[in-house]
Every structure is written in C-alpha cells, then in structure tokens.
Scaffold this motif. Structure first.
Motif, PDB file in Angstrom:
ATOM      1  N   GLY A 139       0.819  -1.202   0.000  1.00  0.00           N
ATOM      2  CA  GLY A 139       0.000   0.000   0.000  1.00  0.00           C
ATOM      3  C   GLY A 139       0.854   1.253   0.000  1.00  0.00           C
ATOM      4  N   TYR A 140       0.495   2.200   0.863  1.00  0.00           N
ATOM      5  CA  TYR A 140       1.260   3.434   1.002  1.00  0.00           C
ATOM      6  C   TYR A 140       1.821   3.477   2.410  1.00  0.00           C
ATOM      7  CZ  TYR A 140       2.404   8.424   1.189  1.00  0.00           C
ATOM      8  OH  TYR A 140       3.060   9.617   1.338  1.00  0.00           O
ATOM      9  N   ASP A 141       3.086   3.152   2.556  1.00  0.00           N
ATOM     10  CA  ASP A 141       3.721   3.094   3.883  1.00  0.00           C
ATOM     11  C   ASP A 141       2.897   2.278   4.864  1.00  0.00           C
ATOM     12  OD1 ASP A 141       5.823   4.581   2.975  1.00  0.00           O
ATOM     13  OD2 ASP A 141       5.196   6.459   3.901  1.00  0.00           O
ATOM     14  N   GLY A 142       2.380   1.155   4.389  1.00  0.00           N
ATOM     15  CA  GLY A 142       1.611   0.260   5.239  1.00  0.00           C
ATOM     16  C   GLY A 142       0.128   0.547   5.308  1.00  0.00           C
ATOM     17  N   LYS A 143      -0.303   1.676   4.797  1.00  0.00           N
ATOM     18  CA  LYS A 143      -1.723   2.017   4.768  1.00  0.00           C
ATOM     19  C   LYS A 143      -2.331   1.552   3.443  1.00  0.00           C
ATOM     20  CE  LYS A 143      -1.932   4.391   8.676  1.00  0.00           C
ATOM     21  NZ  LYS A 143      -2.853   4.106   9.793  1.00  0.00           N
ATOM     22  N   PRO A 144      -3.519   0.957   3.462  1.00  0.00           N
ATOM     23  CA  PRO A 144      -4.105   0.472   2.215  1.00  0.00           C
ATOM     24  C   PRO A 144      -4.675   1.602   1.372  1.00  0.00           C
ATOM     25  CG  PRO A 144      -5.637   0.135   4.020  1.00  0.00           C
ATOM     26  CD  PRO A 144      -4.361   0.649   4.644  1.00  0.00           C
ATOM     27  N   ARG A 150       2.787   7.552  -4.360  1.00  0.00           N
ATOM     28  CA  ARG A 150       3.934   7.049  -3.602  1.00  0.00           C
ATOM     29  C   ARG A 150       5.146   7.962  -3.744  1.00  0.00           C
ATOM     30  NH1 ARG A 150       3.155   0.654  -5.233  1.00  0.00           N
ATOM     31  NH2 ARG A 150       2.040   0.006  -3.322  1.00  0.00           N
ATOM     32  N   LYS A 151       5.317   8.539  -4.929  1.00  0.00           N
ATOM     33  CA  LYS A 151       6.467   9.410  -5.146  1.00  0.00           C
ATOM     34  C   LYS A 151       6.271  10.786  -4.517  1.00  0.00           C
ATOM     35  CE  LYS A 151       9.365  11.460  -8.718  1.00  0.00           C
ATOM     36  NZ  LYS A 151       9.713  11.500 -10.158  1.00  0.00           N
ATOM     37  N   ALA A 152       5.070  11.341  -4.675  1.00  0.00           N
ATOM     38  CA  ALA A 152       4.839  12.731  -4.277  1.00  0.00           C
ATOM     39  C   ALA A 152       4.419  12.897  -2.833  1.00  0.00           C
ATOM     40  CB  ALA A 152       3.773  13.350  -5.190  1.00  0.00           C
TER      41      ALA A 152
END
Length: 451
Positions: A126-131, A382-384
């Motif tokens: 996900g995003y740093d562990g968040k879905p 994820r990048k921004a």
C-alpha cells in the motif's frame, strides 16, 4: 527548445512508432523503418489532417510546447496530514454502473481494472503500510450529476485523486469542478478529445480518443484501401456525435466528404431505410460509429439484403458481441481497436490471467486502461506523498515519455493525452485478428501493407 530536448522528444516518438507491426497478412517491410516527425504535431495527427496545412502555416500551434498545462496555484504548499490518523489512502472512482445506463458494461469493466490495480498495490505494502481504498461513485445518466459526486469525494471522503469517467459530458463537468477542488483526475475511458483541449491542469488521459481512432480509420479506408464513397451510420448520442467528427474532418481533408451521415436510436430494430440509402447512393464503404451489439444487428440486416460493401467500425465495435450477433455476416469487418489483446508480452499475459481469475471474464480495453491509469496514479502518490499538487506534478512527469502498460505502449503529449497509435481488428474465420495501425506517409503511399 534546445537540441538535446528535441532529440529526446524525437527518440520518444521513435520508441512508440517503431513498436508498430504490419497487417497479420503480411510481414513488416524490410525497408528503412518509419521516422519520427521533424516536429511535434498536435494529437500526432497526419499532416493531411492539419487544418489548412496545405495552404498556410498557423500563426500559433497549441498543445505542442512545454508548459501547456503549467500550474501556478498554491496546492503544493498544503501540509500533508498525519499518516497515523488515516485508516487508508482514499481514491475516488466515477463510472457508469447502473443497469439503466447503456455504458454500464464499460463502466463495470473500468471499475474492475481499477480494483485489481488497487489490490495489487495493497499486496505490495500500500502506502507506507496504509491500504489504498477505492471510493466508488455511480456516474448517473443525468446531466450535472457528476458534479455532486466529485464534491462528495472531496468533502466527505477526502480523496487524493480520482479515476473516471466514460461519459464525456460528465468528465467535462468534473474537470470544471476540480478547477476549484484541485483533485487530480485520471481519465481512462472518455473518447472525446476535447477533454484535454480545456487546458485544465488536473487531468491525465490514457484511453485512445476519437482523434486517434478517426484519423487512423479514415487513412486506412481512403489512402490504403482506396475507397472513396463513404457512408456513416452512428449512434444518436454524444459517443457517436463526437466520434464521427474527427473521421469526417480527416475524410474531408483527404478530398472525400462522406456521402451520408445517418443516425439510429438505441431502441431501433429495423435499419432497412438507412441501408437502402447506403445502397441508393452507391457507397463503396460503410462506417459504423456504434457499440458491438448495434453494429452486429446492422451487419446482419445489411448482408441479408445482399449488400457487399466493406464495413468499418469504431473501437466499441471491436468486441466479440458483434460476431455473436451478426454471425457469418461479421466476416471481413474491420474496426479500430483501443488495444491488441492477442499480444504475448508477459505484462499483458500476467494481467489477463490475474483479471480472469479475479473477475471470471476477459479484460476489455476499459479494464486494461483503468488498470494502467490506476497504476500510474498510485506510483505518483507514492512518489509525491499526500499532497494533491505534488501528485499532479508527478503525473506531469509522464509528459512526452513512453509508458509500457498492460494495454500496450502509451505516449503522453504536452496536454497529457495518450497519442500512441491504435490497432485494427479484422473478423477472419469467425475471430478477430489484430495489427498495429500504420498510416500512410505524406505522399499517400502506405508504409506497410494493410490490405
């Protein structure tokens, strides 16, 4: 534009042009490969399609220069929220899903493609562990309804971006709304080319639009097959209306204004009067800007009347439904295809197998481009980070660069519109066969055999 940047742009064009292949009935030519244009032409249109291009040079060329979508607002300085306080990273979805909406089959396919991309991303952390969480909204067939949906996404669901829609009017409405809301939009289904001509800085469009389809089809029919007397039957809706415009523009500039333009209603069953007009005007080709079922009905009635004219169609015609409805009458039909599902590359095969396992159906172009669009969007987030302005900046980095997705090669111009070549699909022995569209050169000579 300095020499290095120009060389980079031309190399990018070469990458996607050289991926083309000849018709399945002939091998690629062994001569000098197609060359990139000396300059970027808006929409990758053929030189013969440029308005007044044979007579005078435009004083201003739009959409072919850097900073076409330059953004100077304050969205980048909005502070990111505390990640610990978020249960998930919300992304909006707007598409036609209701049973009463004729575009629902495309909308459901688009939803499934977006869902699979979300599931794949979550399976990889996900995003740093968040879905990532998809917030689903039905694009109702009512004027203006989509404006309320994007407002809900902003104020109730706090989405970081949205994907959708298919209906061009709804997409234009969400574009106007996001001028205030500043929500990045990934448009993975609209074929109306005017959505990117608004120059609104919050949209990336990856589905081949009517410009790409119409130019390719007109070039194929008139320049390569040498057919001149063309009749058009189209759906009496925005899809048909906007679609035939670009085809007619190209045909007119090639010196062959279509003989007839006729419309059908969605509940029409009898096409005998329309077909009689095609016959009495001695048309040597018929173009259908329609969906697969209606095209199948027209084809079946046409062949039952003994009409032999070759038939061509827009990308919604290139579906197995046209063969199921028309039966043997579909033989020889040629339609634009938004993608080539007969490809054997691993990226497409892995996606196809995963999609079929998850949804028990083969992925169509709307599913495939939605998967690609959502994948591009998730990579940008994820990048921004969690800032809409910076997410859109990350999406703009695709400008003038090729992107290899499950749907094939995309190439985004300065308006963030995918201008990669389309494919063609021909019904042969009861099945579709595919090849990459290669248009004629400036002299009107085919660069590859297409008959």
């Amino acid at each position: 534009m300095d020499a290095m940047r120009k060389a980079s742009l031309l190399l990018g064009f070469a990458l996607f042009i050289l991926t083309g292949s000849a018709s399945p009935q002939s091998d690629p030519p062994q001569k000098k490969p197609p060359q990139p244009p000396e300059k970027i032409i808006y929409g990758n249109m053929p030189l013969t399609a440029v308005p007044y291009g044979r007579f005078r040079k435009a004083y201003k060329d739009w959409f072919i220069e850097p900073n076409t979508l330059e953004y100077n607002g304050a969205a980048r300085i909005v502070p990111a929220p505390s990640l610990q306080k978020l249960s998930g990273i919300n992304i909006g979805f707007l598409g036609p899903l209701g049973a009463d909406n004729p575009d629902a089959p495309y909308g459901i396919a688009m939803l499934h493609g977006a869902q699979l991309a979300i599931e794949d991303a979550n399976a990889h952390g996900g995003y740093d562990g968040k879905p990532f969480v998809l917030k689903i909204h039905d694009d109702l067939p009512q004027g203006g309804a989509s404006s309320m949906e994007i407002v809900k996404m902003d104020f109730d669901e706090h989405v970081w971006a949205m994907l959708g829609s298919i209906d061009a009017a709804s997409t234009h409405i969400t574009l106007r709304a996001t001028l205030k809301l500043e929500i990045p939009i990934i448009d993975t289904g609209t074929t109306d080319p005017t959505v990117t001509e608004t120059r609104i800085q919050w949209l990336l469009h990856d589905f081949p639009d009517d410009r790409q389809q119409g130019y390719a089809l007109a070039d194929y029919i008139i320049n390569q097959l040498k057919l001149k007397r063309i009749a058009i039957i189209r759906a009496n809706d925005r899809y048909g209306r906007k679609g035939d415009e670009k085809f007619i523009d190209m045909a007119r500039r090639l010196g062959h204004e279509p003989l007839l333009l006729m419309k059908y209603s969605q509940d029409q069953k009898d096409f005998s009067k329309l077909l009689a007009a095609v016959q009495s005007n001695h048309a040597d080709a018929l173009v259908l800007w329609a969906d697969a079922e209606m095209a199948g009905r027209i084809l079946k009635q046409m062949r039952a009347l003994g009409m032999k004219q070759p038939v061509f169609g827009s990308s919604r015609v290139a579906y197995p439904e046209v063969i199921r409805v028309a039966g043997p009458a579909a033989e020889g039909l040629v339609a634009v295809s938004a993608m080539d599902p007969s490809r054997s590359d691993p990226k497409w095969q892995d996606f196809r197998q995963g999609f079929e396992k998850r949804f028990h159906a083969a992925p169509d172009p709307y599913a495939s481009y939605a998967y690609d669009g959502m994948t591009i969007l998730i990579a940008a987030i994820r990048k921004a980070g969690l800032n809409r302005g910076k997410i859109m900046d990350a999406l703009r980095e695709h400008e003038m660069k090729p992107y290899e997705g499950v749907s094939g090669l995309a190439f985004f111009d300065y308006a963030l519109n995918n201008i990669a070549p389309v494919s063609f699909a021909r019904v042969k022995n009861g099945r579709f066969e595919y090849w990459r569209a290669i248009r004629t050169d400036e002299k009107g000579e085919a660069t590859a055999a297409a008959q």
